[in-house]
Design an enzyme around this catalytic site. Sequence first.
Site, PDB file in Angstrom:
ATOM      1  N   ASP A  66      17.877  65.776  21.359  1.00  0.00           N
ATOM      2  CA  ASP A  66      16.461  66.009  21.060  1.00  0.00           C
ATOM      3  C   ASP A  66      16.147  65.421  19.687  1.00  0.00           C
ATOM      4  OD1 ASP A  66      17.712  67.869  19.401  1.00  0.00           O
ATOM      5  OD2 ASP A  66      17.491  69.443  20.901  1.00  0.00           O
ATOM      6  N   ASP A  95      24.134  71.876   6.991  1.00  0.00           N
ATOM      7  CA  ASP A  95      25.575  72.134   6.989  1.00  0.00           C
ATOM      8  C   ASP A  95      26.421  70.927   6.556  1.00  0.00           C
ATOM      9  OD1 ASP A  95      24.833  70.920   9.375  1.00  0.00           O
ATOM     10  OD2 ASP A  95      25.679  72.448  10.676  1.00  0.00           O
ATOM     11  N   ASP A 114      14.324  66.189  16.107  1.00  0.00           N
ATOM     12  CA  ASP A 114      13.727  67.181  15.213  1.00  0.00           C
ATOM     13  C   ASP A 114      13.075  66.487  14.025  1.00  0.00           C
ATOM     14  OD1 ASP A 114      14.640  69.225  16.820  1.00  0.00           O
ATOM     15  OD2 ASP A 114      16.536  69.410  15.736  1.00  0.00           O
TER      16      ASP A 114
HETATM   17  P1  ATP Z   1      23.141  68.763  18.429  1.00  0.00           P
HETATM   18  O1  ATP Z   1      23.231  67.352  18.819  1.00  0.00           O
HETATM   19  O2  ATP Z   1      24.256  69.577  18.934  1.00  0.00           O
HETATM   20  O3  ATP Z   1      21.794  69.387  18.664  1.00  0.00           O
HETATM   21  P2  ATP Z   1      22.367  69.062  15.693  1.00  0.00           P
HETATM   22  O4  ATP Z   1      22.999  68.568  14.422  1.00  0.00           O
HETATM   23  O5  ATP Z   1      20.993  68.574  15.991  1.00  0.00           O
HETATM   24  O6  ATP Z   1      23.372  68.743  16.857  1.00  0.00           O
HETATM   25  P3  ATP Z   1      21.243  71.676  15.773  1.00  0.00           P
HETATM   26  O7  ATP Z   1      21.933  72.965  16.031  1.00  0.00           O
HETATM   27  O8  ATP Z   1      20.212  71.197  16.719  1.00  0.00           O
HETATM   28  O9  ATP Z   1      22.400  70.613  15.614  1.00  0.00           O
HETATM   29  O10 ATP Z   1      20.625  71.770  14.321  1.00  0.00           O
HETATM   30  C1  ATP Z   1      19.739  70.786  13.778  1.00  0.00           C
HETATM   31  C2  ATP Z   1      20.047  70.594  12.305  1.00  0.00           C
HETATM   32  O11 ATP Z   1      19.811  71.815  11.590  1.00  0.00           O
HETATM   33  C3  ATP Z   1      21.492  70.240  11.987  1.00  0.00           C
HETATM   34  O12 ATP Z   1      21.706  68.839  12.075  1.00  0.00           O
HETATM   35  C4  ATP Z   1      21.654  70.740  10.577  1.00  0.00           C
HETATM   36  O13 ATP Z   1      21.112  69.843   9.658  1.00  0.00           O
HETATM   37  C5  ATP Z   1      20.796  71.996  10.578  1.00  0.00           C
HETATM   38  N1  ATP Z   1      21.568  73.210  10.912  1.00  0.00           N
HETATM   39  C6  ATP Z   1      21.696  73.791  12.129  1.00  0.00           C
HETATM   40  N2  ATP Z   1      22.443  74.893  12.081  1.00  0.00           N
HETATM   41  C7  ATP Z   1      22.806  75.037  10.791  1.00  0.00           C
HETATM   42  C8  ATP Z   1      23.576  76.011  10.090  1.00  0.00           C
HETATM   43  N3  ATP Z   1      24.140  77.041  10.710  1.00  0.00           N
HETATM   44  N4  ATP Z   1      23.713  75.835   8.742  1.00  0.00           N
HETATM   45  C9  ATP Z   1      23.131  74.799   8.109  1.00  0.00           C
HETATM   46  N5  ATP Z   1      22.412  73.860   8.717  1.00  0.00           N
HETATM   47  C10 ATP Z   1      22.240  73.966  10.045  1.00  0.00           C
HETATM   48 MG    MG Z   2      19.759  69.251  17.652  1.00  0.00          MG
END
Ligand code: ATP
Ligand code: MG
Length: 453
Positions: free
Chosen positions: A72, A152, A74
Amino acid sequence: MLKRILGIFQPRSTPSPQIKLQIIPRDNHSVSRKQISASALKVLYRLNEAGYEAFLVGGSVRDLLLGITPKDFDVATNATPEQVRHVFKNCRLIGRRFRLAHVHFGPEIIEVATFRSSHDKGEESEGRTSDHGQILRDNVYGNQQEDAIRRDFTINALYYSVKDFSVHDYAGGMTDIQQRMLRMIGDPGVRYREDPVRILRVIRFAAKLDFNIAPETANPIPSLGNLLSNVPPARLFDEILKLFMAGHGVKTLHLLMQYGLLGQLVPDTAESLTHHTTGSRLIELALQSTDDRVQAGKPVTPAFLFAALLWPPVQAHYQRLMQGHDMPPMQAMHSAAYEVIERQIKVTALPKRFSIPMREIWEMQLRISKRQGRRSTEMLRHPRFRAAYDFLLLREQSGEHLDNMGKWWTELQRANPNVEIDHSLLSEEGDDERSAPRKKRRRRPRKRPPASQ
Ligand code: ATP
Ligand code: MG
């Protein structure tokens, strides 16, 4: 490539020595507008036109740089959620403690988050910890730099702008992408205490991206894994699905075991695996089959996954009840399932829509581990037959000796090509494309399993 980076400058106040903004121009990175969803682009342009800063951020920028199709897209912005709502008619605000804007384009939702800071504002909140030693910090709106450092990993803190198509990198994420390195922003020990789910996110991204984990990010994990016991069961359930159902389950399992974390997610299973090797083989095989299905774009269900994950302790309890307490097999299976589920849901939630079919897979094991003469053909029509049969095959492949029953059922199915087999349990919604269109049929009432969860 990074040698040609232009426009490097230091922000006015530097909260951490790690933080130094690098602006990577279009020519020096591989993110192209063509790969970005048209809806996400619309959101970025419209926010910019309305005078706000807006960036694509997080997993989408990371994945595009790695040549992976993002799940997705963001967006992060300096507009407040209310201001975002004024820009878009098709926008809903969600979340109580931290409001987010969801901009709807048909079935696609672009999540727009206002820049936040998670860092202590003033002395009042400094060092505030929970009873479990978790550091508590309040999420408040912040600027882009603060937003970057509360994320993170360095690779998750990259921002893509449609103003000049540059990538803004505050934490050295671009170098880590190139070196395939997962590195926590800030002090990893502190960041794990703030939110122990980050421990699982390390494992998830290391498996998904096939990245190494920086030593300072990896080292605290074994000693802090027990912080996961403070995470609410519902959140851990979501995380376990992301860990095991995203197509990298086998690798994830190995990493969880390597870092001593399996016991934090499925404690009874981890305990059983210390005694029985067939159990871990069964789980690996189930995860391999889940990974294969995900890669092939087929749906998967948590019911089958949990049936495999919890089978080692269920089987151990079952044997104990049969041998030590002289219980009849079906009653022993009911009780073993009940006990194991009751204990598991204190750790990870397990909604009934998954736990009920999961128990049926287990209970069917008793019915399909013996030849049943004429009734066997009827069994093929049982709505859980296909899942139970697949499970039986996994048990045999993992080294359980089941009198060649898998082969027997395979042959029975071949001999009855006209019997329609229900594949619905193999997918969450029952829309598995392997299944033939199902006709309505009357089912004999089945006994409900005792006490549900
Ligand atoms: P995915 O492809 O699995 O969705 P993602 O990196 O987009 O990976 P998400 O869980 O959708 O992961 O989170 C979006 C963003 O929000 C992450 O890339 C990170 O920058 C931030 N984030 C999410 N969870 C945390 C957390 N627990 N602590 C700090 N930052 C976080
Ligand atoms: Mg994501």
